[in-house]
Write a protein that holds these residues in place. Structure first.
Motif, PDB file in Angstrom:
ATOM      1  N   HIS A 152     157.545 -50.429  15.277  1.00 33.97           N
ATOM      2  CA  HIS A 152     157.668 -49.609  16.482  1.00 33.97           C
ATOM      3  C   HIS A 152     156.284 -49.239  17.033  1.00 33.97           C
ATOM      4  N   ILE A 153     155.341 -48.935  16.138  1.00 29.65           N
ATOM      5  CA  ILE A 153     153.977 -48.598  16.574  1.00 29.65           C
ATOM      6  C   ILE A 153     153.334 -49.797  17.271  1.00 29.65           C
ATOM      7  N   VAL A 154     153.488 -50.991  16.696  1.00 32.31           N
ATOM      8  CA  VAL A 154     152.926 -52.202  17.303  1.00 32.31           C
ATOM      9  C   VAL A 154     153.556 -52.447  18.679  1.00 32.31           C
ATOM     10  N   GLU A 155     154.876 -52.279  18.769  1.00 28.81           N
ATOM     11  CA  GLU A 155     155.559 -52.447  20.063  1.00 28.81           C
ATOM     12  C   GLU A 155     154.997 -51.482  21.102  1.00 28.81           C
ATOM     13  N   GLN A 156     154.837 -50.231  20.704  1.00 33.42           N
ATOM     14  CA  GLN A 156     154.339 -49.223  21.640  1.00 33.42           C
ATOM     15  C   GLN A 156     152.897 -49.486  22.051  1.00 33.42           C
ATOM     16  N   ILE A 157     152.078 -49.937  21.114  1.00 31.62           N
ATOM     17  CA  ILE A 157     150.690 -50.278  21.438  1.00 31.62           C
ATOM     18  C   ILE A 157     150.656 -51.396  22.479  1.00 31.62           C
ATOM     19  N   LEU A 158     151.458 -52.432  22.267  1.00 32.99           N
ATOM     20  CA  LEU A 158     151.504 -53.534  23.234  1.00 32.99           C
ATOM     21  C   LEU A 158     152.003 -53.069  24.600  1.00 32.99           C
ATOM     22  N   VAL A 159     153.010 -52.207  24.609  1.00 33.46           N
ATOM     23  CA  VAL A 159     153.540 -51.688  25.870  1.00 33.46           C
ATOM     24  C   VAL A 159     152.456 -50.910  26.611  1.00 33.46           C
ATOM     25  N   TYR A 160     151.728 -50.054  25.903  1.00 35.74           N
ATOM     26  CA  TYR A 160     150.695 -49.251  26.566  1.00 35.74           C
ATOM     27  C   TYR A 160     149.491 -50.086  26.983  1.00 35.74           C
ATOM     28  N   ILE A 161     149.144 -51.109  26.217  1.00 45.50           N
ATOM     29  CA  ILE A 161     148.081 -52.020  26.655  1.00 45.50           C
ATOM     30  C   ILE A 161     148.524 -52.732  27.936  1.00 45.50           C
ATOM     31  N   ALA A 162     149.776 -53.194  27.954  1.00 44.58           N
ATOM     32  CA  ALA A 162     150.309 -53.844  29.158  1.00 44.58           C
ATOM     33  C   ALA A 162     150.289 -52.887  30.348  1.00 44.58           C
ATOM     34  N   LEU A 163     150.633 -51.628  30.104  1.00 40.33           N
ATOM     35  CA  LEU A 163     150.626 -50.628  31.175  1.00 40.33           C
ATOM     36  C   LEU A 163     149.198 -50.404  31.701  1.00 40.33           C
ATOM     37  N   ILE A 164     148.246 -50.271  30.800  1.00 39.04           N
ATOM     38  CA  ILE A 164     146.850 -50.070  31.202  1.00 39.04           C
ATOM     39  C   ILE A 164     146.342 -51.287  31.976  1.00 39.04           C
ATOM     40  N   LEU A 165     146.648 -52.488  31.486  1.00 40.97           N
ATOM     41  CA  LEU A 165     146.214 -53.696  32.188  1.00 40.97           C
ATOM     42  C   LEU A 165     146.897 -53.826  33.548  1.00 40.97           C
ATOM     43  N   THR A 166     148.109 -53.321  33.662  1.00 42.09           N
ATOM     44  CA  THR A 166     148.812 -53.311  34.945  1.00 42.09           C
ATOM     45  C   THR A 166     148.023 -52.500  35.965  1.00 42.09           C
ATOM     46  N   ILE A 167     147.574 -51.339  35.549  1.00 42.93           N
ATOM     47  CA  ILE A 167     146.815 -50.459  36.446  1.00 42.93           C
ATOM     48  C   ILE A 167     145.434 -51.041  36.738  1.00 42.93           C
ATOM     49  N   VAL A 168     144.762 -51.544  35.701  1.00 35.95           N
ATOM     50  CA  VAL A 168     143.428 -52.135  35.886  1.00 35.95           C
ATOM     51  C   VAL A 168     143.506 -53.337  36.828  1.00 35.95           C
ATOM     52  N   SER A 169     144.514 -54.190  36.651  1.00 31.68           N
ATOM     53  CA  SER A 169     144.620 -55.367  37.521  1.00 31.68           C
ATOM     54  C   SER A 169     144.922 -54.972  38.960  1.00 31.68           C
ATOM     55  N   LEU A 170     145.675 -53.903  39.160  1.00 33.50           N
ATOM     56  CA  LEU A 170     145.938 -53.406  40.517  1.00 33.50           C
ATOM     57  C   LEU A 170     144.633 -52.970  41.180  1.00 33.50           C
ATOM     58  N   VAL A 171     143.851 -52.181  40.470  1.00 30.87           N
ATOM     59  CA  VAL A 171     142.576 -51.700  41.006  1.00 30.87           C
ATOM     60  C   VAL A 171     141.650 -52.890  41.286  1.00 30.87           C
ATOM     61  N   ASP A 172     141.635 -53.865  40.389  1.00 33.29           N
ATOM     62  CA  ASP A 172     140.808 -55.060  40.556  1.00 33.29           C
ATOM     63  C   ASP A 172     141.201 -55.827  41.819  1.00 33.29           C
ATOM     64  N   TYR A 173     142.495 -56.074  42.011  1.00 34.81           N
ATOM     65  CA  TYR A 173     142.968 -56.778  43.210  1.00 34.81           C
ATOM     66  C   TYR A 173     142.545 -56.041  44.477  1.00 34.81           C
ATOM     67  N   LEU A 174     142.794 -54.744  44.494  1.00 34.97           N
ATOM     68  CA  LEU A 174     142.488 -53.966  45.692  1.00 34.97           C
ATOM     69  C   LEU A 174     140.986 -53.933  45.964  1.00 34.97           C
ATOM     70  N   ALA A 175     140.190 -53.736  44.915  1.00 40.80           N
ATOM     71  CA  ALA A 175     138.734 -53.667  45.092  1.00 40.80           C
ATOM     72  C   ALA A 175     138.158 -54.994  45.579  1.00 40.80           C
ATOM     73  N   LYS A 176     138.638 -56.105  45.023  1.00 41.42           N
ATOM     74  CA  LYS A 176     138.101 -57.412  45.396  1.00 41.42           C
ATOM     75  C   LYS A 176     138.549 -57.863  46.781  1.00 41.42           C
ATOM     76  N   ASN A 177     139.660 -57.329  47.238  1.00 39.69           N
ATOM     77  CA  ASN A 177     140.237 -57.833  48.486  1.00 39.69           C
ATOM     78  C   ASN A 177     140.413 -56.759  49.546  1.00 39.69           C
ATOM     79  N   ILE A 178     139.662 -55.690  49.455  1.00 41.96           N
ATOM     80  CA  ILE A 178     139.805 -54.566  50.377  1.00 41.96           C
ATOM     81  C   ILE A 178     139.534 -54.980  51.829  1.00 41.96           C
ATOM     82  N   ASP A 179     138.712 -56.014  52.003  1.00 40.59           N
ATOM     83  CA  ASP A 179     138.414 -56.482  53.361  1.00 40.59           C
ATOM     84  C   ASP A 179     139.662 -56.964  54.089  1.00 40.59           C
TER      85      ASP A 179
END
Length: 188
Positions: A152-179
């Motif tokens: 269960h701990i491993v599952e939760q760690i993967l879920v939260y890493i996926a959640l963090i990467l979801t947010i980071v990738s959103l910020v990355d897309y917006l920052a790179k393509n703001i023009d």
């Protein structure tokens, strides 16, 4: 239509079958059939991109449909897992909301004649989401009760890493393509 695009279409076709087997007990082992279908669909995600880049078969169709197919597969899986009480709804809402924002962003970009391909952050995000989904579907803690806490701990760690990467990738897309948004705002 080239091979990478065909693989993308196959991935989309697999989604309803995956969902059906994940949510039903149609046959003994439906959960395992769903897991195999999800893994096969996930592998097509890797293969279509790899083949397209290696053999210079990258198309605008592929740049658009490949990420869309990923969103459909992953979102379907997460929604099913919420229905099965295997993941918190708020996490899935954040993940799917990010997908809507990026899809809308891509539509604005396409109106300007710009096709935004998937970034490495987006690919990492998708991979972690897929790994988390597979672990949650397998429900290994049920099969190995002595290790359920650790699993269960491993599952939760993967879920939260996926959640963090979801947010980071959103910020990355917006920052790179703001023009793209700036240009769209100037036309009004």
């Amino acid at each position: 239509m080239n091979l990478p695009n065909k693989l993308t279409i196959v991935r989309i076709i697999m989604i309803p079958f995956f969902v059906f087997f994940l949510l039903t007990d149609f046959v003994a082992g439906s959960k395992w059939i769903a897991t195999v279908l999800f893994c096969a669909a996930s592998i097509t995600d890797f293969l279509d991109g790899h083949i397209a880049r290696k053999y210079n078969l990258v198309t605008n169709f592929g740049k658009f449909m490949d990420p869309l197919a990923d969103k459909m597969l992953v979102s379907s899986a997460f929604i099913c897992l919420v229905a099965q009480n295997k993941i918190a709804a708020w996490i899935v809402i954040v993940i799917i909301a990010r997908e809507f924002v990026i899809s809308g962003f891509r539509l604005v970009a396409s109106d300007s004649g710009v096709v935004i391909a998937a970034s490495y952050w987006g690919k990492f995000k998708t991979n972690f989401q897929m790994f988390a989904i597979i672990l949650l579907m397998l429900n290994l803690g049920e099969n190995f009760p002595a290790y359920a806490g650790g699993i269960h701990i491993v599952e939760q760690i993967l879920v939260y890493i996926a959640l963090i990467l979801t947010i980071v990738s959103l910020v990355d897309y917006l920052a790179k393509n703001i023009d793209v948004l700036k240009e769209g705002g100037n036309e009004k």
